[in-house]
Enzyme design. Structure first.
Site, short mmCIF file in Angstrom:
data_model
loop_
_atom_site.label_atom_id
_atom_site.label_comp_id
_atom_site.label_asym_id
_atom_site.label_seq_id
_atom_site.Cartn_x
_atom_site.Cartn_y
_atom_site.Cartn_z
N ARG A 181 35.94 58.75 -84.78
CA ARG A 181 36.24 58.71 -83.35
C ARG A 181 35.01 59.02 -82.49
O ARG A 181 34.70 58.29 -81.55
CB ARG A 181 37.37 59.69 -83.03
CG ARG A 181 37.92 59.56 -81.62
CD ARG A 181 39.10 60.48 -81.37
NE ARG A 181 40.09 60.42 -82.42
CZ ARG A 181 40.97 59.43 -82.58
NH1 ARG A 181 40.97 58.42 -81.74
NH2 ARG A 181 41.83 59.46 -83.57
N SER A 184 47.90 42.94 -69.50
CA SER A 184 48.54 42.58 -68.23
C SER A 184 48.18 43.56 -67.12
O SER A 184 48.07 43.18 -65.95
CB SER A 184 50.06 42.46 -68.38
OG SER A 184 50.67 43.72 -68.53
N ASN A 185 47.99 44.83 -67.46
CA ASN A 185 47.57 45.79 -66.42
C ASN A 185 46.15 45.48 -65.94
O ASN A 185 45.87 45.54 -64.74
CB ASN A 185 47.68 47.23 -66.93
CG ASN A 185 49.09 47.77 -66.79
OD1 ASN A 185 49.54 48.05 -65.68
ND2 ASN A 185 49.80 47.88 -67.90
N HIS A 240 50.99 55.15 -68.27
CA HIS A 240 51.98 55.46 -69.31
C HIS A 240 53.34 54.95 -68.84
O HIS A 240 53.73 55.21 -67.68
CB HIS A 240 52.02 56.98 -69.56
CG HIS A 240 52.97 57.35 -70.65
ND1 HIS A 240 52.68 57.14 -71.97
CD2 HIS A 240 54.21 57.88 -70.61
CE1 HIS A 240 53.71 57.53 -72.71
NE2 HIS A 240 54.65 57.99 -71.91
N GLU A 274 54.32 49.09 -63.28
CA GLU A 274 52.98 49.51 -63.71
C GLU A 274 51.91 48.74 -62.94
O GLU A 274 50.89 49.29 -62.53
CB GLU A 274 52.80 49.27 -65.21
CG GLU A 274 53.64 50.15 -66.10
CD GLU A 274 53.38 49.90 -67.58
OE1 GLU A 274 52.23 49.67 -67.95
OE2 GLU A 274 54.34 49.93 -68.37
C1 GRF Z 1 51.63 49.33 -71.00
O1 GRF Z 1 53.01 49.46 -71.17
C2 GRF Z 1 51.00 50.66 -70.67
O2 GRF Z 1 51.84 51.50 -69.94
C3 GRF Z 1 50.75 51.24 -72.04
O3 GRF Z 1 50.36 50.14 -72.83
C4 GRF Z 1 50.92 48.95 -72.29
C5 GRF Z 1 49.79 48.00 -72.08
O4 GRF Z 1 50.23 46.75 -71.63
N1 GRF Z 1 49.77 52.29 -71.99
P1 GRF Z 1 49.17 45.67 -71.14
O5 GRF Z 1 48.20 45.45 -72.30
O6 GRF Z 1 48.48 46.20 -69.93
O7 GRF Z 1 49.97 44.44 -70.86
#
Ligand code: GRF
Length: 220
Positions: free
Chosen positions: A71, A19-20, A115, A180
């Site tokens: 890694r 979603s971000n 975060h 976010e």
């Molecule tokens: C978000 O809550 C972000 O803060 C964390 O992982 C989640 C990712 O969500 N690092 P999405 O995949 O962007 O919906």
């Protein structure tokens, strides 16, 4: 990063929902995030919904499965992919994998992470639930540069929200997620502008004075 003529090339790394990533893509499409474009979306998980969304948007994408791999070796493949796509700024968007020191060094101060808590409070997994169970009255999200330590680098943007009496950990996480989506675009815009200095741990915008909007908003 400097605001030159050609758009800053973003490399999005994700592992899940995305979603971000989609919020960033929409900001670019809608003209709210100028001077940047998405060069490639990379997932370390083949089934990630965010990867499918990238394919549907017709964006360059790659799956580099990390499970079972060392890694440093996996990261070398990711770095090569980012470089092959001319990436200037890496945006971790729900990328559920720690980066090797080699990765951090290859893109020093050119990797952002988001975060879902107000760092340095509640680093690590399930940050929203950690904050809720701790009983804080204010929480939020942080976009920061990535360094060698977990959820630790220089902070670019934070957005704060109150914890409501009616909240549970899920409703709180949902309201943080909405913040976010705003915070990540704002952070990328600040970095892409090139108009900042890093002084110690402080990200300082050179453009100077806070606007009335800054003072009134929850962006810190
Ligand atoms: C978000 O809550 C972000 O803060 C964390 O992982 C989640 C990712 O969500 N690092 P999405 O995949 O962007 O919906």
């Amino acid at each position: 990063m400097s605001a030159g003529q050609s758009p800053v090339q973003l490399g999005i790394l994700l592992s899940g929902r995305g979603s971000n990533f989609l919020a960033i893509a929409e900001s670019i499409r809608a003209g709210r995030l100028k001077g940047a474009e998405i060069a490639v979306v990379i997932s370390n998980v083949a089934e990630a919904a965010g990867l499918k969304a990238a394919q549907e948007l017709g964006l360059a994408n790659a799956v580099l499965v990390s499970k079972g791999r060392k890694r440093a070796e996996h990261d070398a493949d990711v770095i090569a992919c980012l470089k092959a796509h001319g990436v200037d700024l890496v945006c971790l968007a729900g990328y559920m994998r720690l980066l090797s020191p080699e990765f951090v060094a290859a893109f020093r101060n050119r990797i952002l992470n988001i975060h879902p808590a107000l760092l340095p409070a509640f680093p690590g997994l399930d940050a929203q639930e950690q904050a809720f169970e701790y009983g804080v009255k204010v929480t939020g999200c942080t976009v920061h540069f990535v360094d060698e330590d977990l959820d630790h680098g220089v902070i670019v943007v934070q957005r704060a929200i109150p914890v409501l009496e009616s909240d549970d950990a899920h409703s709180l996480a949902d309201r943080i997620l909405a913040e976010e989506h705003v915070a990540y675009t704002e952070a990328i815009a600040r970095v892409v502008s090139g108009e900042y200095e890093i002084r110690g741990r402080r990200f300082v915008r050179i453009s100077g004075a806070d606007t009335a909007e800054d003072r009134a908003s929850a962006i810190i």
